[in-house]
Design a protein around this motif. Structure first.
Motif, PDB file in Angstrom:
ATOM      1  N   ALA A   7     -12.420   5.258  -3.463  1.00 45.71           N
ATOM      2  CA  ALA A   7     -11.692   4.014  -3.212  1.00 45.71           C
ATOM      3  C   ALA A   7     -12.627   2.843  -3.461  1.00 45.71           C
ATOM      4  O   ALA A   7     -13.320   2.392  -2.558  1.00 45.71           O
ATOM      5  N   GLY A  39     -14.398   1.540   6.906  1.00 45.70           N
ATOM      6  CA  GLY A  39     -13.074   1.180   6.398  1.00 45.70           C
ATOM      7  C   GLY A  39     -11.943   1.903   7.125  1.00 45.70           C
ATOM      8  O   GLY A  39     -10.821   1.984   6.615  1.00 45.70           O
ATOM      9  N   LYS A  40     -12.215   2.386   8.323  1.00 45.64           N
ATOM     10  CA  LYS A  40     -11.209   3.131   9.084  1.00 45.64           C
ATOM     11  C   LYS A  40     -10.021   2.228   9.451  1.00 45.64           C
ATOM     12  O   LYS A  40      -8.862   2.609   9.285  1.00 45.64           O
ATOM     13  N   THR A  41     -10.340   1.047   9.961  1.00 42.95           N
ATOM     14  CA  THR A  41      -9.258   0.125  10.325  1.00 42.95           C
ATOM     15  C   THR A  41      -8.563  -0.403   9.070  1.00 42.95           C
ATOM     16  O   THR A  41      -7.331  -0.536   9.037  1.00 42.95           O
ATOM     17  N   THR A  42      -9.342  -0.665   8.034  1.00 40.80           N
ATOM     18  CA  THR A  42      -8.755  -1.137   6.767  1.00 40.80           C
ATOM     19  C   THR A  42      -7.777  -0.097   6.222  1.00 40.80           C
ATOM     20  O   THR A  42      -6.671  -0.432   5.759  1.00 40.80           O
TER      21      THR A  42
HETATM   22  N1  LIG Z   1     -13.492   0.032  -0.723  1.00 42.98           N
HETATM   23  C1  LIG Z   1     -13.444  -0.436   0.523  1.00 42.98           C
HETATM   24  N2  LIG Z   1     -12.780   0.269   1.467  1.00 42.98           N
HETATM   25  C2  LIG Z   1     -12.739  -0.187   2.751  1.00 42.98           C
HETATM   26  N3  LIG Z   1     -13.311  -1.312   3.204  1.00 42.98           N
HETATM   27  C3  LIG Z   1     -13.984  -2.050   2.320  1.00 42.98           C
HETATM   28  C4  LIG Z   1     -14.074  -1.651   0.948  1.00 42.98           C
HETATM   29  N4  LIG Z   1     -14.817  -2.592   0.300  1.00 42.98           N
HETATM   30  C5  LIG Z   1     -15.142  -3.518   1.224  1.00 42.98           C
HETATM   31  N5  LIG Z   1     -14.657  -3.229   2.444  1.00 42.98           N
HETATM   32  C6  LIG Z   1     -14.862  -4.049   3.664  1.00 42.98           C
HETATM   33  O1  LIG Z   1     -15.543  -3.257   4.617  1.00 42.98           O
HETATM   34  C7  LIG Z   1     -15.088  -3.581   5.941  1.00 42.98           C
HETATM   35  C8  LIG Z   1     -14.533  -2.333   6.626  1.00 42.98           C
HETATM   36  O2  LIG Z   1     -14.251  -2.665   7.970  1.00 42.98           O
HETATM   37  P1  LIG Z   1     -13.308  -1.814   8.924  1.00 42.98           P
HETATM   38  O3  LIG Z   1     -13.133  -2.615  10.168  1.00 42.98           O
HETATM   39  O4  LIG Z   1     -12.104  -1.349   8.205  1.00 42.98           O
HETATM   40  O5  LIG Z   1     -14.244  -0.549   9.197  1.00 42.98           O
HETATM   41  P2  LIG Z   1     -14.155   0.498  10.400  1.00 42.98           P
HETATM   42  O6  LIG Z   1     -14.559   1.801   9.830  1.00 42.98           O
HETATM   43  O7  LIG Z   1     -12.839   0.422  11.073  1.00 42.98           O
HETATM   44  O8  LIG Z   1     -15.302  -0.055  11.365  1.00 42.98           O
HETATM   45  P3  LIG Z   1     -15.529   0.269  12.942  1.00 42.98           P
HETATM   46  O9  LIG Z   1     -16.428   1.457  12.969  1.00 42.98           O
HETATM   47  O10 LIG Z   1     -16.200  -0.953  13.445  1.00 42.98           O
HETATM   48  O11 LIG Z   1     -14.190   0.535  13.570  1.00 42.98           O
HETATM   49  C9  LIG Z   1     -14.014  -4.644   5.792  1.00 42.98           C
HETATM   50  O12 LIG Z   1     -14.637  -5.896   5.968  1.00 42.98           O
HETATM   51  C10 LIG Z   1     -13.550  -4.467   4.353  1.00 42.98           C
HETATM   52  O13 LIG Z   1     -13.060  -5.664   3.806  1.00 42.98           O
END
Ligand SMILES: Nc1ncnc2c1ncn2[C@@H]1O[C@H](COP(=O)(O)OP(=O)(O)OP(=O)(O)O)[C@@H](O)[C@H]1O
Ligand SMILES: [Mg+2]
Length: 176
Positions: A7, A39-42
């Protein structure tokens, strides 16, 4: 069957999430694992989109569980980061909504497997490294993510096959 996808962008991971949401059935469980900022929340935002949920999904770090209603299945979004034990997961009473919802648990590894023998585990890898003056998790924020899917149980295997077929047209596979 395991599935590995790449991704490169936020739009890609959300498109994969949307496919996951579109093919979900009541009782489905996803564990989203991977380091801070992976990127889990994303990805969960894409899942919500695939379920026909209009609300903007954000991290349930402080509330632990957030429920969303849309045009299809409900989404139960859990952040297990601050939960220390199986007892604490149990106390959330996720069982009561599991059968009629799609339950997504961030940081569920080692804690949330007990919720269902039918589940999809997704490992989101992102490059991390050390560079002077920067926190490791701040590096390579926009680097491509690699998503590894592992299904447990017959239902999750069928679900993953549907997701793979749906994504084939627009997300590169790494495991072929
Ligand atoms: N290919 C990609 N996939 C996912 N996120 C990306 C990507 N490229 C850049 N990002 C950025 O990386 C960040 C991912 O943050 P996110 O909150 O989704 O992560 P998370 O795994 O939920 O973190 P946490 O462990 O804090 O819960 C966002 O700022 C997003 O815009
Ligand atoms: Mg998160």
């Amino acid at each position: 069957m395991e599935l590995v996808l790449e991704a490169p962008s936020v739009a890609d991971i959300q498109a994969v999430g949307a496919a996951l949401g579109r093919h979900a059935a009541g009782g489905d469980l996803v564990l989203l694992n991977g380091p801070l900022g992976a990127g889990k929340t994303t990805m969960t935002q894409g899942i919500a989109n695939g379920l026909g949920i209009d609300a903007k999904v954000s991290s349930p770090t402080f509330v632990i569980v957030q429920n969303y209603h849309g045009s299809g299945l409900d989404l139960v979004h859990v952040d297990a980061y601050r939960l220390g034990s199986l007892e604490e997961i149990d106390a959330l009473d996720l069982d009561s909504s599991l059968d009629v919802s799609l339950t997504v648990v961030e940081w569920g590894a080692g804690k949330a497997e007990v919720l269902s023998q039918n589940r999809l585990e997704v490992e989101i890898d992102r490059p991390l490294g050390a560079q002077e003056g920067q926190e490791p998790e701040d590096l390579y924020e926009d680097a491509p993510r690699v998503l590894k899917f592992r299904p447990f149980g017959e239902r999750a295997r069928r679900w993953l096959a549907d997701i793979a077929a749906d994504c084939a047209a627009y997300v590169p596979r790494k495991d072929v």
